[in-house]
Design a protein around this motif. Structure first.
Motif, PDB file in Angstrom:
ATOM      1  N   SER A  64       0.674  -1.145  -0.050  1.00 28.13           N
ATOM      2  CA  SER A  64      -0.127  -0.121   0.006  1.00 28.13           C
ATOM      3  C   SER A  64       0.981   1.235   0.021  1.00 28.13           C
ATOM      4  CB  SER A  64      -0.898   0.085   1.368  1.00 28.13           C
ATOM      5  OG  SER A  64      -1.582   1.350   1.342  1.00 28.13           O
ATOM      6  N   PRO A  65       0.620   2.182  -0.925  1.00 28.64           N
ATOM      7  CA  PRO A  65       1.257   3.486  -0.871  1.00 28.64           C
ATOM      8  C   PRO A  65       0.907   4.184   0.166  1.00 28.64           C
ATOM      9  CG  PRO A  65      -0.293   3.449  -2.445  1.00 28.64           C
ATOM     10  CD  PRO A  65      -0.259   1.960  -2.115  1.00 28.64           C
ATOM     11  N   VAL A  66      -0.260   3.956   0.988  1.00 29.90           N
ATOM     12  CA  VAL A  66      -0.711   4.954   1.767  1.00 29.90           C
ATOM     13  C   VAL A  66       0.247   5.024   2.970  1.00 29.90           C
ATOM     14  CG1 VAL A  66      -2.649   5.312   3.524  1.00 29.90           C
ATOM     15  CG2 VAL A  66      -3.024   4.386   1.267  1.00 29.90           C
ATOM     16  N   VAL A  72       2.752   5.188  -7.286  1.00 28.59           N
ATOM     17  CA  VAL A  72       2.228   6.370  -6.319  1.00 28.59           C
ATOM     18  C   VAL A  72       3.479   6.998  -5.811  1.00 28.59           C
ATOM     19  CG1 VAL A  72       1.136   7.011  -4.377  1.00 28.59           C
ATOM     20  CG2 VAL A  72       0.217   5.182  -5.767  1.00 28.59           C
ATOM     21  N   VAL A  73       4.483   6.612  -5.250  1.00 28.87           N
ATOM     22  CA  VAL A  73       5.723   7.211  -4.356  1.00 28.87           C
ATOM     23  C   VAL A  73       6.371   7.952  -5.318  1.00 28.87           C
ATOM     24  CG1 VAL A  73       5.354   5.893  -2.568  1.00 28.87           C
ATOM     25  CG2 VAL A  73       6.973   5.179  -4.280  1.00 28.87           C
ATOM     26  N   ALA A 123      -0.590  12.998  -6.626  1.00 25.45           N
ATOM     27  CA  ALA A 123      -0.952  11.537  -6.276  1.00 25.45           C
ATOM     28  C   ALA A 123      -1.726  11.694  -4.759  1.00 25.45           C
ATOM     29  CB  ALA A 123       0.619  10.949  -5.868  1.00 25.45           C
ATOM     30  N   PHE A 124      -1.626  12.458  -3.998  1.00 21.90           N
ATOM     31  CA  PHE A 124      -2.093  12.531  -2.642  1.00 21.90           C
ATOM     32  C   PHE A 124      -3.193  13.514  -2.416  1.00 21.90           C
ATOM     33  CE2 PHE A 124       1.778  10.143  -2.035  1.00 21.90           C
ATOM     34  CZ  PHE A 124       1.680   9.047  -1.239  1.00 21.90           C
ATOM     35  N   VAL A 125      -4.247  13.280  -1.446  1.00 22.37           N
ATOM     36  CA  VAL A 125      -5.078  14.226  -1.288  1.00 22.37           C
ATOM     37  C   VAL A 125      -4.352  15.314  -0.192  1.00 22.37           C
ATOM     38  CG1 VAL A 125      -6.883  12.968  -1.812  1.00 22.37           C
ATOM     39  CG2 VAL A 125      -6.302  13.008   0.632  1.00 22.37           C
ATOM     40  N   VAL A 141      -1.840  11.795   3.179  1.00 20.06           N
ATOM     41  CA  VAL A 141      -1.964  10.263   3.572  1.00 20.06           C
ATOM     42  C   VAL A 141      -2.642   9.479   2.563  1.00 20.06           C
ATOM     43  CG1 VAL A 141      -2.625   8.692   5.379  1.00 20.06           C
ATOM     44  CG2 VAL A 141      -1.581  10.750   5.956  1.00 20.06           C
ATOM     45  N   HIS A 142      -3.839   9.801   2.179  1.00 17.12           N
ATOM     46  CA  HIS A 142      -4.812   9.131   1.419  1.00 17.12           C
ATOM     47  C   HIS A 142      -4.608   9.507  -0.178  1.00 17.12           C
ATOM     48  CE1 HIS A 142      -6.776   8.490   5.325  1.00 17.12           C
ATOM     49  NE2 HIS A 142      -7.061   7.357   4.772  1.00 17.12           N
ATOM     50  N   ILE A 143      -4.685   8.453  -0.751  1.00 17.10           N
ATOM     51  CA  ILE A 143      -4.300   8.524  -2.528  1.00 17.10           C
ATOM     52  C   ILE A 143      -5.567   9.355  -3.237  1.00 17.10           C
ATOM     53  CG2 ILE A 143      -3.595   7.344  -4.471  1.00 17.10           C
ATOM     54  CD1 ILE A 143      -1.735   7.079  -1.719  1.00 17.10           C
ATOM     55  N   GLN A 144      -5.139   9.987  -4.077  1.00 15.68           N
ATOM     56  CA  GLN A 144      -6.282  10.620  -5.067  1.00 15.68           C
ATOM     57  C   GLN A 144      -6.901   9.602  -5.754  1.00 15.68           C
ATOM     58  OE1 GLN A 144      -7.124  13.523  -5.511  1.00 15.68           O
ATOM     59  NE2 GLN A 144      -5.563  15.235  -4.966  1.00 15.68           N
ATOM     60  N   THR A 145      -8.345   9.733  -5.701  1.00  8.98           N
ATOM     61  CA  THR A 145      -9.063   8.687  -6.443  1.00  8.98           C
ATOM     62  C   THR A 145      -8.561   8.372  -7.988  1.00  8.98           C
ATOM     63  OG1 THR A 145     -11.296   9.295  -5.348  1.00  8.98           O
ATOM     64  CG2 THR A 145     -11.440   8.259  -7.294  1.00  8.98           C
TER      65      THR A 145
END
Length: 575
Positions: A238-240, A285-286, A293-295, A299-303
């Motif tokens: 998980s990239p989170v 993602v990273v 990539a992130f909101v 922490v959380h990933i863009q839809t």
């Protein structure tokens, strides 16, 4: 002990054969890390829409399963119904598993290999009220019967593993809470009240490589027992990131260790077991700019990023057969229209690796790169195309890029060459007009404008450019007439602000203020309108009336400022 042994000859052979063995240049049209990163991978099996895929893991897995369902796959975890009387969190997160050793117990309970014991596995937080620490945060204390009932519902979902063709496991983190009473790792931090009343029951373990590989070996062996013959396992990390760390490290440092351990632990299983593969969503993602990539919580990933990764997984795992360039371009346009612009860009890049030099594909890929802000890649692509093919769309696109970059001499050259193949063609002529304007070639530019065959729906743009040229040629009455006709055809904030600027230059501030208001009512962020509004409110001009101004007299600028503010207040209902 090495996870792979490769002879020197084979190693050099693989280096030569692997097209992705090196990092691409930033201006490479096929740069797989442009915009959304797309590290390559080579699946050893295929997926078919309609297959049952069981998803296990963190919140990233929840995003993946919803998108997979939209693509026609059978996702049994989505069938779980959550009674919100005992669950205050997001219902979709109730199945989240964050630490590798906490996954296997849930499968054992589901298939009757072990028994869920409420005294050992639950936490009594008040007399007769329990929580299930194998669930994530969001639970409410419930009676024993309700907790067991919910656990039975979850076990029923896990029993779908017996008919699942593919198991997709997303590994989350390695800061793991251990329950000394049950002898199991749990999925959430223990409540602080329980820690105070029973301080010896729980402890935090920061897992190492051996801990994770041992738990993965247990999990894989367990899946081999309960899943159907021929099942496949896709592992990913998980990239989170960690939302917070219980250690004394910076959360970024703790997260880097966590993800490194998980990623390293996966590789031996991929190397040794033919039915297990690794999908590089973590790397995607990273290696993508965090701002896209992130909101905002970081922490959380863009839809859109989740959707992009599911799309690229499906594109690799699902056989589509050979496709024509026209179909690839058409689907990329469909991706863009549906908000999946990044997927469209990657679709074109993948086609380009197989069909380099195709003119239509080069134009489509260059457009996608320009939209993504990769001007250097688009320029390189178009220049290479023009070395071998004469292309009016290619030269027009290159001229547009040069104009937008302030390289107007080069824009004029490309637009002139494009117009040689059709002197009245709209798009190359427009780029020529823009370049000539910025180069001060006003007489030539106006001649080009007069020769263009403009469609009716573009007439306002023609009038706008004619007005700009007439102003620079000193034909102010013609310029004003063109601006009024332009604004009479369409309501466009850009054209309104241009007229306001024209009037301001003639020191006709009350009229300019009216057009500033109109522009900003249509687009509150219109730059020219905002600049003129600031000038109206802040500048101080002497009165143009003859004689000495009275106490009640106001300069034209002051009258315009008051009038402008009153107009806005009426428009929003404050006056």
């Amino acid at each position: 002990m090495p996870i792979r042994r490769i002879s020197a000859a084979d190693a050099y052979g693989t280096l030569r054969a692997n097209p992705d063995s090196n990092w691409p240049r930033r201006d490479d049209p096929a740069n797989r890390f442009a915009h959304f990163a797309d590290p390559s991978f080579k699946p050893r099996f295929t997926l078919e829409p309609g297959q049952r895929i069981f998803t296990i893991g963190s919140c990233f897995a929840r995003g993946i399963e919803r998108t997979l369902a939209d693509r026609g796959f059978d996702i049994p975890t989505l069938a779980l119904k959550v009674d919100k009387t005992g669950w205050s969190g997001d219902p979709t997160t109730i199945l989240n598993n964050y630490v590798p050793p906490a996954i296997a117990p849930q499968i054992r309970w589901a298939f009757g290999l072990e028994e869920f014991d409420i005294d050992r596995h639950a936490i009594e937080v008040a007399p007769g009220r329990y929580i299930d620490p194998q669930l994530t945060l969001g639970f409410r204390p419930v009676a024993a019967e309700a907790l067991v009932g919910r656990r039975n519902d979850i076990s029923a979902i896990y029993r779908n593993l017996a008919s699942s063709h593919v198991v997709l496991i997303t590994l989350g983190l390695i800061e793991a809470w251990f329950d000394n009473r049950s002898g199991l790792y749990i999925n959430c931090p223990p409540p602080k009240g329980i820690v105070r009343t029973d301080p010896s029951r729980f402890e935090l373990h920061v897992l190492d490589y051996a801990d994770v590989t041992r738990s993965l070996a247990d999990l894989v062996d367990l899946l081999d027992r309960v899943c159907p013959p021929g099942h496949r396992i896709i592992l990913t990390v998980s990239p989170v990131p960690l939302q917070a760390t219980f250690t004394s490290s910076d959360v970024a440092v703790a997260n880097a260790y966590s993800k490194a351990v998980l990623r390293a632990a996966v590789e031996p299983f991929v190397a040794d077991r033919a039915h297990i593969e690794y999908f590089p969503s973590y790397e995607s993602v990273v290696l993508t700019d965090r701002s896209i990539a992130f909101v905002d919580d970081q922490v959380h990933i863009q839809t859109s990023m989740v959707r992009f990764n599911v799309d690229r997984m499906i594109n690799r795992y699902v056989e589509t057969g050979d496709d024509t360039i026209a179909n690839v371009i058409a689907r990329a346009r469909e991706d863009g229209a549906a908000g999946r612009f990044q997927a469209g860009l990657k679709r074109l890049q993948q086609a380009w690796t197989s069909h380099p030099g195709n003119p239509d594909l080069a134009i489509a890929l260059a457009r996608a790169h320009l939209r993504a802000g990769n001007g250097a890649a688009a320029e390189s692509l178009l220049l290479a195309l023009l070395e071998t093919h004469e292309s009016v769309p290619g030269r027009t696109l290159l001229a547009r890029h040069y104009n937008e970059s302030g390289r107007h001499e080069e824009a004029a050259l490309q637009a002139e060459k494009a117009c040689e193949h059709g002197k009245a063609m709209l798009d190359p002529s427009l780029q020529r007009v823009e370049a000539y304007y910025h180069l001060g070639r006003f007489e030539e530019g106006f001649v080009v404008l007069d020769r263009i065959r403009w469609p009716l729906e573009r007439k306002s743009l023609l009038l706008h450019w004619k007005a700009r040229y007439c102003e620079r040629l000193g034909r102010l009455e013609d310029a004003e007439a063109f601006l009024r006709e332009c604004n009479g055809l369409v309501e466009n904030a850009l054209y309104m602000a241009a007229f306001a600027e024209f009037l301001a230059k003639q020191d006709r501030w009350p009229e300019a203020a009216e057009w500033v208001d109109r522009a900003l009512l249509h687009d509150p962020n219109e730059k020219t309108g905002l600049r003129l509004r600031a000038e109206i409110r802040k500048a101080r001009l002497p009165s143009r009336q003859a004689g000495v101004a009275t106490a009640d007299a106001a300069t034209p600028l002051e009258r315009a400022a008051r009038w402008s503010t009153a107009l806005i207040r009426r428009a929003v209902g404050k006056a």
